[in-house]
Design a protein around this motif. Structure first.
Motif, PDB file in Angstrom:
ATOM      1  N   SER A  40      83.808  -6.456   5.503  1.00 45.60           N
ATOM      2  CA  SER A  40      82.428  -6.867   6.107  1.00 45.60           C
ATOM      3  C   SER A  40      82.599  -7.640   7.384  1.00 45.60           C
ATOM      4  O   SER A  40      83.038  -8.503   7.177  1.00 45.60           O
ATOM      5  N   VAL A  41      82.162  -7.231   8.468  1.00 43.65           N
ATOM      6  CA  VAL A  41      82.246  -8.061   9.561  1.00 43.65           C
ATOM      7  C   VAL A  41      81.076  -8.438  10.328  1.00 43.65           C
ATOM      8  O   VAL A  41      80.051  -7.620  10.787  1.00 43.65           O
ATOM      9  N   ALA A  42      80.858  -9.613  10.518  1.00 46.80           N
ATOM     10  CA  ALA A  42      79.298  -9.995  11.052  1.00 46.80           C
ATOM     11  C   ALA A  42      79.376 -10.362  12.434  1.00 46.80           C
ATOM     12  O   ALA A  42      80.235 -10.160  13.047  1.00 46.80           O
ATOM     13  N   GLN A  43      78.139 -10.131  13.080  1.00 47.51           N
ATOM     14  CA  GLN A  43      78.075 -10.001  14.565  1.00 47.51           C
ATOM     15  C   GLN A  43      78.767 -11.474  15.006  1.00 47.51           C
ATOM     16  O   GLN A  43      78.512 -12.672  14.339  1.00 47.51           O
ATOM     17  N   GLY A  44      79.704 -11.231  16.248  1.00 43.87           N
ATOM     18  CA  GLY A  44      80.239 -12.646  16.553  1.00 43.87           C
ATOM     19  C   GLY A  44      81.446 -13.066  15.933  1.00 43.87           C
ATOM     20  O   GLY A  44      82.098 -14.080  16.281  1.00 43.87           O
ATOM     21  N   GLU A  45      81.803 -12.431  14.803  1.00 44.08           N
ATOM     22  CA  GLU A  45      83.136 -12.780  13.945  1.00 44.08           C
ATOM     23  C   GLU A  45      84.353 -12.370  14.958  1.00 44.08           C
ATOM     24  O   GLU A  45      84.333 -11.397  15.517  1.00 44.08           O
ATOM     25  N   ILE A  46      85.311 -13.107  14.634  1.00 40.03           N
ATOM     26  CA  ILE A  46      86.716 -12.693  15.389  1.00 40.03           C
ATOM     27  C   ILE A  46      87.669 -12.767  14.109  1.00 40.03           C
ATOM     28  O   ILE A  46      88.144 -13.630  13.355  1.00 40.03           O
ATOM     29  N   VAL A  47      87.801 -11.372  13.520  1.00 41.50           N
ATOM     30  CA  VAL A  47      88.603 -11.026  12.382  1.00 41.50           C
ATOM     31  C   VAL A  47      90.184 -10.610  12.717  1.00 41.50           C
ATOM     32  O   VAL A  47      90.243  -9.695  13.750  1.00 41.50           O
ATOM     33  N   VAL A  48      90.990 -11.247  12.252  1.00 37.59           N
ATOM     34  CA  VAL A  48      92.438 -10.718  12.315  1.00 37.59           C
ATOM     35  C   VAL A  48      92.717  -9.771  11.194  1.00 37.59           C
ATOM     36  O   VAL A  48      92.727 -10.425   9.945  1.00 37.59           O
ATOM     37  N   LEU A  49      93.399  -8.841  11.387  1.00 35.52           N
ATOM     38  CA  LEU A  49      94.291  -8.016  10.250  1.00 35.52           C
ATOM     39  C   LEU A  49      95.578  -8.234  10.333  1.00 35.52           C
ATOM     40  O   LEU A  49      96.278  -8.096  11.220  1.00 35.52           O
ATOM     41  N   LEU A  50      96.120  -8.718   9.276  1.00 36.52           N
ATOM     42  CA  LEU A  50      97.428  -9.584   9.084  1.00 36.52           C
ATOM     43  C   LEU A  50      98.128  -8.695   7.955  1.00 36.52           C
ATOM     44  O   LEU A  50      97.817  -8.295   7.127  1.00 36.52           O
ATOM     45  N   GLY A  51      99.352  -8.294   8.591  1.00 38.80           N
ATOM     46  CA  GLY A  51     100.352  -7.573   7.606  1.00 38.80           C
ATOM     47  C   GLY A  51     101.534  -6.728   8.432  1.00 38.80           C
ATOM     48  O   GLY A  51     101.414  -6.778   9.751  1.00 38.80           O
ATOM     49  N   LEU A  52     102.331  -6.537   7.567  1.00 41.39           N
ATOM     50  CA  LEU A  52     103.618  -5.845   8.116  1.00 41.39           C
ATOM     51  C   LEU A  52     103.226  -4.335   8.711  1.00 41.39           C
ATOM     52  O   LEU A  52     102.142  -3.829   8.400  1.00 41.39           O
ATOM     53  N   SER A  53     104.170  -3.870   9.574  1.00 41.78           N
ATOM     54  CA  SER A  53     103.923  -2.632  10.055  1.00 41.78           C
ATOM     55  C   SER A  53     103.920  -1.513   8.929  1.00 41.78           C
ATOM     56  O   SER A  53     104.654  -1.557   7.954  1.00 41.78           O
ATOM     57  N   GLY A  54     103.117  -0.603   8.762  1.00 41.78           N
ATOM     58  CA  GLY A  54     102.780   0.387   7.812  1.00 41.78           C
ATOM     59  C   GLY A  54     101.831  -0.435   6.616  1.00 41.78           C
ATOM     60  O   GLY A  54     101.836   0.549   5.701  1.00 41.78           O
ATOM     61  N   SER A  55     101.421  -1.425   7.041  1.00 45.16           N
ATOM     62  CA  SER A  55     100.273  -2.015   6.084  1.00 45.16           C
ATOM     63  C   SER A  55      98.914  -1.491   6.012  1.00 45.16           C
ATOM     64  O   SER A  55      98.333  -1.697   5.042  1.00 45.16           O
ATOM     65  N   GLY A  56      98.838  -0.598   6.941  1.00 37.73           N
ATOM     66  CA  GLY A  56      97.391  -0.064   6.984  1.00 37.73           C
ATOM     67  C   GLY A  56      96.435  -0.445   8.222  1.00 37.73           C
ATOM     68  O   GLY A  56      95.418  -0.201   8.312  1.00 37.73           O
ATOM     69  N   LYS A  57      96.985  -1.569   8.820  1.00 35.34           N
ATOM     70  CA  LYS A  57      96.326  -2.291   9.929  1.00 35.34           C
ATOM     71  C   LYS A  57      95.640  -1.163  11.118  1.00 35.34           C
ATOM     72  O   LYS A  57      94.547  -1.101  11.356  1.00 35.34           O
ATOM     73  N   SER A  58      96.565  -0.792  11.545  1.00 34.30           N
ATOM     74  CA  SER A  58      96.150   0.704  12.856  1.00 34.30           C
ATOM     75  C   SER A  58      95.407   1.746  12.219  1.00 34.30           C
ATOM     76  O   SER A  58      94.322   1.943  12.527  1.00 34.30           O
ATOM     77  N   THR A  59      95.641   1.967  10.940  1.00 36.79           N
ATOM     78  CA  THR A  59      94.825   3.169  10.286  1.00 36.79           C
ATOM     79  C   THR A  59      93.439   2.779  10.021  1.00 36.79           C
ATOM     80  O   THR A  59      92.438   3.367  10.328  1.00 36.79           O
TER      81      THR A  59
END
Length: 277
Positions: A40-59
């Motif tokens: 869940s991401v609120a208005q104005g939030e800056i959220v980082v998806l952190l993890g290794l390649s293949g962890s699902g970030k781009s997907t």
């Protein structure tokens, strides 16, 4: 080993979330890329998806832009449920979402200004061939965005003559041409040197603050994530294993995502490479 996600510490906000991901799974054949992901991401939030390649970030990012359809679960962005939306509805939604890519995705032979103007194509009818095919008002707006990213003096140069950091700034200006409410960034500094990386990330944050943008950005650099984001969501093997504000997260806590991967896979890898397994 059973992975238990750290309980989220949600950022208090008076606004309804702009992004809601509920129990999303994504399978590519027999490979599960996302597994019961909640976000869940609120208005104005800056959220980082952190993890290794293949962890699902781009997907996961591609799901937020409607470029992928979940195998199971639901996704709502800007108040619209993506599952079941028509192609026309998805195109309209993408017009409100800016996207920045790792490899810039510029058209090298075109001028910098023309590349920025392509960000407005979703609002125009028919193809546009050449700079003067765009309305004057849009050309002026594009020049303003180039000024904002510090590249007004490069407007009429070929995009492929710029440095990597400059090309990513052009990509940011192109995304701004959409007048987005949400900005998605997929490893935006993975191809850049440390100095250019810091400059580009600082610019994204400044623009987000100025325009009230909601940002979801994938990264693999722990220090950069802690310095830059409001909140870190850690992914491992397609699962959310950490979700906490950066103010409450230490470097050691963030690095646990990677250490656990090493602990879980290291013995198997060593045996496999030795020929014992």
């Amino acid at each position: 080993m059973t992975n238990t996600a750290i309980s989220p510490s949600a950022v208090t906000t008076a606004f309804a979330p702009l992004i809601e991901v509920t129990e999303v799974c994504k399978d590519f054949g027999t490979n599960r890329a996302l597994h019961n992901v909640d976000l869940s991401v609120a208005q104005g939030e800056i959220v980082v998806l952190l993890g290794l390649s293949g962890s699902g970030k781009s997907t996961l990012l591609r799901h937020l832009d409607g470029l992928e359809t979940p195998t199971a679960g639901s996704i709502s962005v800007l108040g619209r449920t993506l599952t079941g939306s028509s192609p026309k509805e998805l195109r309209a939604l993408r017009g409100r979402i800016g996207m920045i890519f790792q490899q810039f995705e510029l058209v090298g032979p075109l001028t910098v200004l023309e590349n920025v103007l392509t960000g407005a194509l979703s609002r125009l009818r028919g193809p546009r061939l050449g700079l003067w095919a765009y309305p004057k008002s849009l050309r002026v707006t594009a020049l303003g965005h180039l000024d904002r990213v510090g590249l007004l003096h490069k407007a009429y140069e070929r995009a492929d003559q710029l440095s990597g950091g400059q090309q990513q700034r052009v990509a940011i200006a192109r995304a701004l041409m959409q007048d987005p409410e949400i900005l998605l960034a997929d490893e935006p500094v993975a191809s850049l040197d440390p100095e250019s990386s810091a400059q580009v990330m600082a610019l994204i944050r400044e623009i987000a603050a100025d325009r009230g943008l909601t940002v979801v950005c994938s990264l693999h650099q722990v220090e950069l994530a802690l310095d830059w984001g409001d909140r870190v969501v850690g992914l491992r093997a397609g699962e959310v294993v950490l979700d906490t504000p950066t103010a409450e997260l230490s470097r050691e806590g963030a690095m646990a995502i990677y250490r656990q991967v090493a602990a879980e896979t290291g013995e198997h890898d060593l045996l496999a490479r030795s020929g014992m397994w």
